[in-house]
Design a protein around this motif. Structure first.
Motif, PDB file in Angstrom:
ATOM      1  N   UNK A 193     -17.698  -1.498  -0.001  1.00  0.00           N
ATOM      2  CA  UNK A 193     -17.508  -0.194   0.925  1.00  0.00           C
ATOM      3  C   UNK A 193     -16.814   0.441   1.116  1.00  0.00           C
ATOM      4  N   UNK A 194     -15.915  -0.729   2.121  1.00  0.00           N
ATOM      5  CA  UNK A 194     -14.582  -0.247   2.581  1.00  0.00           C
ATOM      6  C   UNK A 194     -13.837   0.987   1.397  1.00  0.00           C
ATOM      7  N   UNK A 195     -14.119  -0.251  -0.566  1.00  0.00           N
ATOM      8  CA  UNK A 195     -12.825   0.394  -0.983  1.00  0.00           C
ATOM      9  C   UNK A 195     -13.402   2.996  -1.782  1.00  0.00           C
ATOM     10  N   UNK A 196     -14.880   2.153  -1.197  1.00  0.00           N
ATOM     11  CA  UNK A 196     -15.477   3.239  -1.891  1.00  0.00           C
ATOM     12  C   UNK A 196     -15.479   4.635  -0.984  1.00  0.00           C
ATOM     13  N   UNK A 197     -15.306   3.925   0.058  1.00  0.00           N
ATOM     14  CA  UNK A 197     -15.030   4.857   1.618  1.00  0.00           C
ATOM     15  C   UNK A 197     -13.875   5.186   1.038  1.00  0.00           C
ATOM     16  N   UNK A 198     -12.878   4.878   1.148  1.00  0.00           N
ATOM     17  CA  UNK A 198     -11.087   4.840   0.728  1.00  0.00           C
ATOM     18  C   UNK A 198     -10.808   6.298  -0.288  1.00  0.00           C
ATOM     19  N   UNK A 199     -11.925   5.637  -1.732  1.00  0.00           N
ATOM     20  CA  UNK A 199     -11.546   6.599  -2.562  1.00  0.00           C
ATOM     21  C   UNK A 199     -12.043   7.808  -2.814  1.00  0.00           C
ATOM     22  N   UNK A 200     -13.287   8.224  -1.744  1.00  0.00           N
ATOM     23  CA  UNK A 200     -13.805   9.640  -1.045  1.00  0.00           C
ATOM     24  C   UNK A 200     -13.103  10.134  -0.281  1.00  0.00           C
ATOM     25  N   UNK A 201     -12.501   9.734   0.471  1.00  0.00           N
ATOM     26  CA  UNK A 201     -11.415  10.013   1.850  1.00  0.00           C
ATOM     27  C   UNK A 201     -10.365  10.491   0.828  1.00  0.00           C
ATOM     28  N   UNK A 202     -10.125   9.543  -0.345  1.00  0.00           N
ATOM     29  CA  UNK A 202      -8.853  10.306  -1.527  1.00  0.00           C
ATOM     30  C   UNK A 202      -8.794  11.602  -2.269  1.00  0.00           C
ATOM     31  N   UNK A 203     -10.199  11.600  -2.155  1.00  0.00           N
ATOM     32  CA  UNK A 203     -11.276  12.576  -3.152  1.00  0.00           C
ATOM     33  C   UNK A 203     -10.880  13.906  -2.390  1.00  0.00           C
ATOM     34  N   UNK A 204     -11.627  13.653  -1.018  1.00  0.00           N
ATOM     35  CA  UNK A 204     -12.016  14.664  -0.447  1.00  0.00           C
ATOM     36  C   UNK A 204     -11.368  14.948   0.774  1.00  0.00           C
ATOM     37  N   UNK A 205     -10.221  14.660   1.160  1.00  0.00           N
ATOM     38  CA  UNK A 205      -9.566  15.444   2.218  1.00  0.00           C
ATOM     39  C   UNK A 205      -7.409  15.764   1.642  1.00  0.00           C
TER      40      UNK A 205
END
Lengths: 92, 244
Positions: B232-244
């Protein structure tokens, strides 16, 4: 611009520059040495980055501070706190 | 050197709790000790999410001992998550600065005067406690845990270039208005929530100061970092990477 877009732009730029030099896409007639050096660059950069990452993380793990003092201090303060709270009327 | 701030600075400490019956009295005792010694004006807001172990009852006893002006109880019916706990706490905070920290003794109140002084030094919008810089560090982590922690942090630095060394830390001091504006913008959960707060702070051009802290993991037991949390950390990190 998101970080993802920044990366995509950056990587695209590097790849285009590499392709232009390596495959002489613009008929620049660059010296052979330029092409020989440019050709393995992407792989070389990836491998370098991989080594840098391993070294950096390894170094940071090795030098990660172990806070022995802090743990001891906390244990002592816990005893002190329990005693003081007991005196103040706390029922645990 | 103890600097006493202007008389109108007040620090609200938000303590979201779930099953912290053992630790709550201890963290409160330490907060009272260090705030008392420093002379800064403060209040402690306990946000208990319906703990079945009687945390709220202990909190009520502490309130009798230390006073209702110092210990505020703002409980909720059930476990509702950190973001909403902060929102809930902010609504009742009378301070102009807000501390967020863990109630399980992993964060030590002795650093509070350092946070305050750091904030004043640069008039920072937020001050983040870091385990990775200066003489910051951790007690109680084995090699595997350290490796995961440093590896994850390295990945985060490469992908997000956040301008802060410890993104998943949750021992921080915010100006109240800054915390308000950040919490309403953040959508993630868990570790990633704390990361998102810093990333959004950078987006909004808030200034960030850092204070090295010692993190003592789990006085009364062991905390484990399982596969689920890593995913879930990696998923969250990738989401932040793609959206911010």
């Amino acid at each position: 611009m998101t970080k993802l877009l920044e990366w995509l732009f950056g990587v695209s730029f590097v790849l285009v520059a590499w392709a232009v030099v390596s495959f002489d896409l613009l008929d620049l007639s660059l010296p052979q040495t330029y092409r020989e050096v440019a050709w393995p660059m992407p792989l070389y950069l990836l491998v370098s980055f991989g080594c840098y990452s391993l070294a950096t993380v390894g170094y940071r793990v090795a030098t990660f501070n172990d806070c022995e003092e802090a743990a001891k201090e906390l244990q002592e303060q816990i005893k002190e706190a329990k005693e003081d709270l007991r005196k103040k009327g706390l029922k645990m | 050197i103890i600097h006493k701030g202007p008389r109108n600075d007040k620090y609200s400490v938000l303590l979201p709790t779930y099953n912290e019956r053992e630790n709550l009295p201890l963290i409160v005792w330490l907060l009272v000790k260090y705030f008392g010694e420093s002379g800064y004006n403060y209040e402690i807001i306990v946000i208990d999410d319906g703990s079945p172990d009687g945390t709220l009852e202990i909190a009520e006893q502490l309130q009798k001992i230390y006073g209702e002006d110092k210990i505020l109880l703002r409980p909720r019916e059930k476990k509702l998550g950190l973001g909403t706990a902060y929102i809930h706490g902010i609504k009742h905070a009378t301070g102009n600065f807000i501390f967020i920290m863990d109630a399980d003794l992993s964060h030590h109140p002795k650093f509070i005067p350092e946070f305050i002084e750091k904030q004043k030094e640069g008039n920072y919008d937020l001050v983040s406690g870091t385990r990775y810089q200066g003489n910051g560090g951790v007690y109680g982590w084995d090699l595997r845990r350290k490796l995961i922690s440093r590896g994850a942090n390295f990945l985060t630095q490469v992908l997000l270039r956040p301008g802060a060394s410890d993104l998943t830390g949750s021992f921080r001091l915010y100006k109240k208005k800054v915390l308000e504006s950040l919490v309403e913008r953040c959508v993630s959960k868990g570790y990633v929530f704390q990361m998102e707060m810093i990333v959004r702070a950078r987006q909004l051009n808030y200034t960030i100061g850092e204070v090295p802290i010692s993190f003592v993991d789990r006085v009364y037991g062991e905390s484990k970092l399982g596969g689920n949390e890593i995913v879930s950390f990696v998923k969250g990190l990738l989401t932040l990477f793609a959206t911010t």
